[in-house]
Design a protein around this motif. Structure first.
Motif, mmCIF file in Angstrom:
data_model
loop_
_atom_site.group_PDB
_atom_site.id
_atom_site.type_symbol
_atom_site.label_atom_id
_atom_site.label_comp_id
_atom_site.label_asym_id
_atom_site.label_seq_id
_atom_site.Cartn_x
_atom_site.Cartn_y
_atom_site.Cartn_z
ATOM 1 N N TYR A 94 -2.370 -2.721 9.536
ATOM 2 C CA TYR A 94 -1.508 -3.584 8.727
ATOM 3 C C TYR A 94 -0.039 -3.455 9.157
ATOM 4 O O TYR A 94 0.875 -3.485 8.344
ATOM 5 C CB TYR A 94 -1.684 -3.271 7.232
ATOM 6 N N MET A 154 3.572 -4.285 10.809
ATOM 7 C CA MET A 154 4.466 -5.449 10.858
ATOM 8 C C MET A 154 5.872 -4.980 11.217
ATOM 9 O O MET A 154 6.196 -3.797 11.173
ATOM 10 C CB MET A 154 4.465 -6.194 9.521
ATOM 11 N N GLY A 169 8.627 -7.374 2.727
ATOM 12 C CA GLY A 169 7.228 -7.067 2.418
ATOM 13 C C GLY A 169 6.690 -5.865 3.169
ATOM 14 O O GLY A 169 5.574 -5.412 2.895
ATOM 15 N N LYS A 200 3.116 -6.364 2.183
ATOM 16 C CA LYS A 200 2.337 -7.120 3.166
ATOM 17 C C LYS A 200 1.825 -6.205 4.278
ATOM 18 O O LYS A 200 0.824 -6.508 4.917
ATOM 19 C CB LYS A 200 3.237 -8.170 3.848
ATOM 20 N N GLY A 201 2.556 -5.144 4.554
ATOM 21 C CA GLY A 201 2.136 -4.277 5.651
ATOM 22 C C GLY A 201 3.058 -3.064 5.775
ATOM 23 O O GLY A 201 3.825 -2.762 4.854
ATOM 24 N N LYS A 245 -5.905 -4.485 -3.290
ATOM 25 C CA LYS A 245 -5.969 -5.927 -3.027
ATOM 26 C C LYS A 245 -5.097 -6.790 -3.947
ATOM 27 O O LYS A 245 -4.315 -7.626 -3.496
ATOM 28 C CB LYS A 245 -7.441 -6.338 -3.169
ATOM 29 N N THR A 303 -1.107 -6.721 -3.471
ATOM 30 C CA THR A 303 -0.459 -7.122 -2.220
ATOM 31 C C THR A 303 -0.244 -8.628 -2.149
ATOM 32 O O THR A 303 -0.715 -9.375 -3.013
ATOM 33 C CB THR A 303 -1.312 -6.714 -0.989
ATOM 34 N N GLN A 304 0.450 -9.026 -1.117
ATOM 35 C CA GLN A 304 0.656 -10.462 -0.889
ATOM 36 C C GLN A 304 -0.426 -11.066 -0.015
ATOM 37 O O GLN A 304 -0.420 -12.271 0.238
ATOM 38 C CB GLN A 304 1.969 -10.699 -0.140
ATOM 39 N N ILE A 305 -1.312 -10.188 0.550
ATOM 40 C CA ILE A 305 -2.179 -10.705 1.612
ATOM 41 C C ILE A 305 -3.632 -10.881 1.173
ATOM 42 O O ILE A 305 -4.495 -11.194 1.995
ATOM 43 C CB ILE A 305 -2.119 -9.793 2.862
ATOM 44 N N ARG A 337 -5.703 -8.714 0.483
ATOM 45 C CA ARG A 337 -6.498 -7.547 0.872
ATOM 46 C C ARG A 337 -5.677 -6.312 0.550
ATOM 47 O O ARG A 337 -4.450 -6.398 0.394
ATOM 48 C CB ARG A 337 -6.742 -7.548 2.392
ATOM 49 N N VAL A 378 -3.659 -3.007 1.420
ATOM 50 C CA VAL A 378 -2.904 -2.525 2.581
ATOM 51 C C VAL A 378 -3.200 -1.043 2.719
ATOM 52 O O VAL A 378 -3.020 -0.273 1.770
ATOM 53 C CB VAL A 378 -1.395 -2.768 2.412
#
Lengths: 649, 649
Positions: free
Chosen positions: A419, A421, A426, A451-452, A500, A503-505, A507, A509
């Motif tokens: 994950y 970035m 994020g 996000k990561g 999950k 997060t923004q994704i 899933r 992180v």
């Protein structure tokens, strides 16, 4: 202007920290090494980071996650509450955190001191040798009895009134002079560029109508593989008038220097890459020239620094042999060139000065960093480290300098992780863990749901997990711990940083053992690079007295954590300096004074380059560094004693 | 190789002349000063030039104009009969030519000695300092232990094996070197351009695979207002490998420098004129490079010489102030420039070296002539004269040089005359007149029927008419002469050189009093220019010991005639040298040796420029020179005694 700061005291830890006005409490806690459960990154939606304000006042921190009753009692969300005065903040001990856990809190966050360039200091240190000077002249108009050629008239008065002699004249000046000297009735300003070496000749590069002596500018640029930065510099005050950075357009042709070289080898590839980088350079030039409001005519030089591949591409020199053993660059010293000839959208008179390199993988960017950071002038044994996808290492002082480059891989930039970035909104950049519950405290860039993971966050996580005993010195999770946060997925152990729904994704992180392995290899490459250089010069890592960090990476990394994972040797954090973009700083310094340009030729002669892959001790050092922090824990005595203290508890 | 020559004896004059094998008899007669009536220019159609071959043999000379009987007697047409052995040729005295007329024959034709550049002589005189040297090197291939940058490897071996140090490296060399050194297994040739001044640095301008040391070339160019000439020069042998000249494309924008300057002042005009001259330059370059078969990579420098306006236009420097009092050029010294930057279609590594000027009207072409002719090294007081539309005059020796330019008008190039033309096919270039019948003997270029009069023909005509007493010292025809050849047309007296049916133009070709006036003004401007320079330095015209003629004009002018009209001072014709295109010769010399380029800087400092229009004595000298040969006949003692002799007869 001094910043307003406040003292925040955390209870029951009895830990105080001074923070700037406007800081959030969660940040203050992170800085102080106080854990607060928090899993939404600072967005205020998880509601876990409740703290009680016992003294003082804060702004905000009230959301629907807090009942009115709790609000009345003084509870606030740490991620939303802003420090506006001295405070006492109690962390609710909702779990059965005992005294030992309190003592196990992490080391306070320590980032590096930021050092900026100081023009006055340069002058004080005798390092100021003006590279450009403007001279105003009132010339007599020609007559039949005195009909000297225009340029001869100018030169003879420069000689008579300003004691200038042995001038080289640029063709562009001859082209301008007939109109320039007549426009304001033979009142003109001549721009003189001084030679770097005393035996050289002063170059007359421009002539302008009227008196423009107070307007004299240069541009410094860093030509990075990823980003190109430019600064407009006032040569009289030393100030930066405008700055701008943009992605190097070459990114579309490959992420790193190797893929760029491969592209350049294709027919027309070199020409294409040169055009593309010039397009970005011109975009940056246009922005900063407009932003600063300077006139093109008042600009004299553009100093550029970049790694050897970027430099060769920019100068349209095929970098083919840079990527082939024995890694031979075409050149390491580059002649001054007319900026326009390289494709820069500036006046005919403007020179492009390109920083020299040491080798194929220790380029002008590092040399610029060495000049900008002043390592070549220090008494102290200094480690200069510029970490990106490649890490460049310079060790030495005013007497000697050893340098090497090693491939760290993209982990420090958040690349190659499950994950991972870049350090953007994020990205989890800070992390703490409850030693009993293993619940995390995470802060993201921009205070939004995660996000990561970015590079500095990764270092903090791995260091924290290791020091807490959650991972071992090989980076493997303790299989005995009973917590849903540590799980196996597709056969790989991982720690869940955010579930999950947090997060923004869409899933969870997580941080995986493979991510940790990547980091260990990356830091191992750098540390063993340092070790190898030191071994080769007969010194040891304990001899290092000062560390200078350059590059985007150094700006936010927690120094203590970097020492825990064995990326940096253990050293008093006060002895670590962050200079930001070292390449740009070096380019700026040599725009401001010829002394740097003169010294650099001597400095690169002094810089002994080691090709690590050809240095026999490197592989041994590398293997020894593939541990947290290192096979030889004695190289990290402070960490060793902390770990021993943990064990006793 | 010695030319085969024959002795031709003319009877009854008893005059002998040595002529090359293959010469026509009419030319031999003209050279010897023997008059033969001839009005078809040498085409063989008028049949007037009958001569009798008394001894020896000729080829040709038999046409339908000769009866079989006459042919048997030995008569031939002088314009068609070719000398193939020693001859005795009798001129038929068909008219009542008496002894006095025989004695009045004109002085033998004397053209100037032609001097060509001699490379060996340069070397003998110690004037050879190689401007370019090529060095062959066998470099070791890089290894991990020896991975110097390519250029550093080359330089270090240049240092070790050839004792070369302090090299400046061109960016173009860095661009080439990675492939160049690997193409022939690290065997390379480096091209080194030597500095003109000892304190300068040698410049590494090229690197080529393999051994190319035997191929080293330069180009010399003369950028004339009308014509551009180029030569490829072998820098090892000194030979000219190819030469070509073409009209300067700028002609469409004006015939002379003034109209070009006017055009250059229009918006876009300068850029246009620069492009146009570059187009011609590139055409000439292309021709001579192809003709000589050299490789662009073996070419190092292009040396260009032109007048100040041509030079400024070529360098894209606005010449606006050259035509405005006080006539100030932008510059007189021009920096070396990359030929490609000026628009020349040559390699990146080729430098353009432009001859310096002295002033707006004494340009690089004259300076090149001074260098090429060696006047700056002579002991003798020398007059250097380059005559075109403008005449440039240099007087001096190794100690001092005075120079000036004056506008001669187009008369010397056949311009501005009623039937004037350039020295092309059909132009009457030689002329004689029968002192009793006033019938002419004319020879045209190409031996065709006449079309007009060229410059050298004009001088010969005016001198001959004056010495024969047919015109007076004001250039007016003797109104008392009874001959149809002298007539009034539209109120203007003229001499009929060829009748309507003898010409190519369907009209008679004549020489008018206005034409003569033009010539007198033109020669007066030049002679008075010389006088003025001499007066200003306190000398007189009798002090001149040597004359050097340059430019197309000097190639065919009859020196004795030029002295009769007062264009040149009276001097032993053996002391007059013709160097052809002095500008091109100077450019070639400084291509061959740096000594010339070094000396030229001192020479232009030594050259004192006089603006004749601002020099008070000039107008007096000019008015005194508006006579044939001059108000003061004592300045021409030989002519004076000849004229006195004529009168006695």
């Amino acid at each position: 202007m001094k910043m307003t700061t406040h003292i925040v005291k955390f209870l029951p830890h009895e830990t105080e920290i001074e923070v700037p006005d406007g800081e959030t409490i969660i940040h203050a806690a992170m800085e102080a090494g106080i854990h607060i459960n928090a899993s939404c990154g600072g967005e205020g939606v998880c509601g876990k980071c409740r703290v009680m304000i016992e003294q003082g006042t804060v702004e905000g921190g009230i959301t629907e996650k807090l009942s009115l009753e709790d609000q009345d009692k003084g509870y606030r969300l740490a991620c939303q509450a802003i420090v506006k005065g001295d405070l006492a903040v109690r962390i609710p001990v909702e779990s059965a955190m005992d005294a030992s856990a309190l003592r196990m809190h992490k080391t306070p966050r320590r980032s590096a001191h930021i050092r900026e360039m100081n023009f006055d200091e340069l002058k004080e240190k005798g390092l100021f040798v003006p590279p450009v000077e403007k001279k105003f002249l009132q010339l007599p108009a020609p007559t039949p009895q005195d009909n000297l050629p225009d340029i001869t008239r100018l030169i003879s008065y420069l000689n008579a009134q300003h004691d200038e002699h042995r001038l080289d004249v640029a063709l562009s000046v001859i082209r301008k002079i007939p109109e320039a000297i007549r426009e304001k009735d033979f009142e003109v300003t001549a721009t003189l560029v001084r030679p770097v070496r005393d035996v050289g000749k002063t170059r007359l590069i421009n002539v302008q109508p009227g008196d423009t002596t107070r307007r004299s500018y240069a541009i410094a640029m860093d030509i990075g593989t990823t980003t190109i930065y430019g600064q407009v510099i006032d040569l009289i005050s030393g100030d930066v008038l405008a700055e701008y950075g943009d992605f190097n357009g070459q990114i579309s042709y490959g992420d790193d220097v190797i893929t760029r070289i491969v592209y350049a080898e294709k027919p027309g590839g070199l020409e294409r890459l040169q055009e593309v980088v010039m397009k970005t350079i011109n975009k940056v030039l246009d922005k900063i020239i407009k932003k600063s409001g300077i006139d093109h005519e008042d600009l004299s030089t553009i100093t550029l620094a970049g790694n050897t591949t970027m430099t060769q591409l920019m100068l349209k020199i095929n970098p083919k042999y840079i990527r082939r053993s024995p890694y031979v660059p075409a050149a390491t010293l580059y002649p001054p060139t007319r900026a326009k000839d390289l494709g820069m959208a500036v006046g005919d008179h403007v020179s492009a000065l390109v920083y020299p390199a040491v080798s194929s993988y220790v380029g002008g960017d590092i040399v610029a960093g060495v000049m900008g950071s002043g390592i070549y002038r220090t008494e102290e044994l200094t480690l200069y480290l510029d970490v990106g996808t490649n890490a460049e290492i310079v060790i030495g002082n005013k007497d000697w300098l050893a340098c090497a480059a090693c491939s760290a891989g993209p982990a420090f930039e958040g690349g190659g992780l499950k994950y991972g970035m870049r350090a953007e909104k994020g990205a989890i950049e800070d992390f703490s863990i409850d030693p009993l519950t293993y619940e995390p405290m995470i802060i993201t860039i921009g205070h939004v749901r995660p996000k990561g993971i970015c590079g500095s966050g990764l270092i903090t996580m791995v260091a924290t997990l290791f020091e807490m005993g959650i991972i071992d010195n090989l980076g493997k999770f303790n299989r005995d711990l009973k917590t849903p946060r540590i799980r196996q997925k597709d056969g790989i152990y991982e720690y869940v940083l955010a579930w999950k729904d947090e997060t923004q994704i869409g899933r969870a992180v997580t941080l995986t053992e493979i991510d940790i392995e990547n980091l260990i290899r990356a830091k191992g490459a750098i540390y063993s690079g340092c070790m190898t250089l030191l071994t080769e010069v007969g010194m040891s890592i304990q001899d290092i007295e000062h560390i200078i960090l350059a590059g985007g990476f150094g700006s936010y990394v927690d120094l203590e954590k970097a020492m825990v994972i064995g990326l940096l040797p253990e050293i008093d954090p006060d002895k670590v300096t962050f200079i930001g973009n070292g390449s740009l700083m070096g380019a700026r310094m040599s725009s401001l004074t010829n002394r740097i340009r003169k010294d650099v030729v001597e400095v690169i002669k002094k810089m002994t380059n080691f090709e690590l892959s050809d240095t026999s001790s490197y592989m041994d050092n590398y293997i020894a560094a593939l541990f947290l922090p290192h096979t030889d824990i004695n190289q990290f005595p402070k960490l060793k004693s902390r770990l021993e203290a943990h064990k006793k508890n």
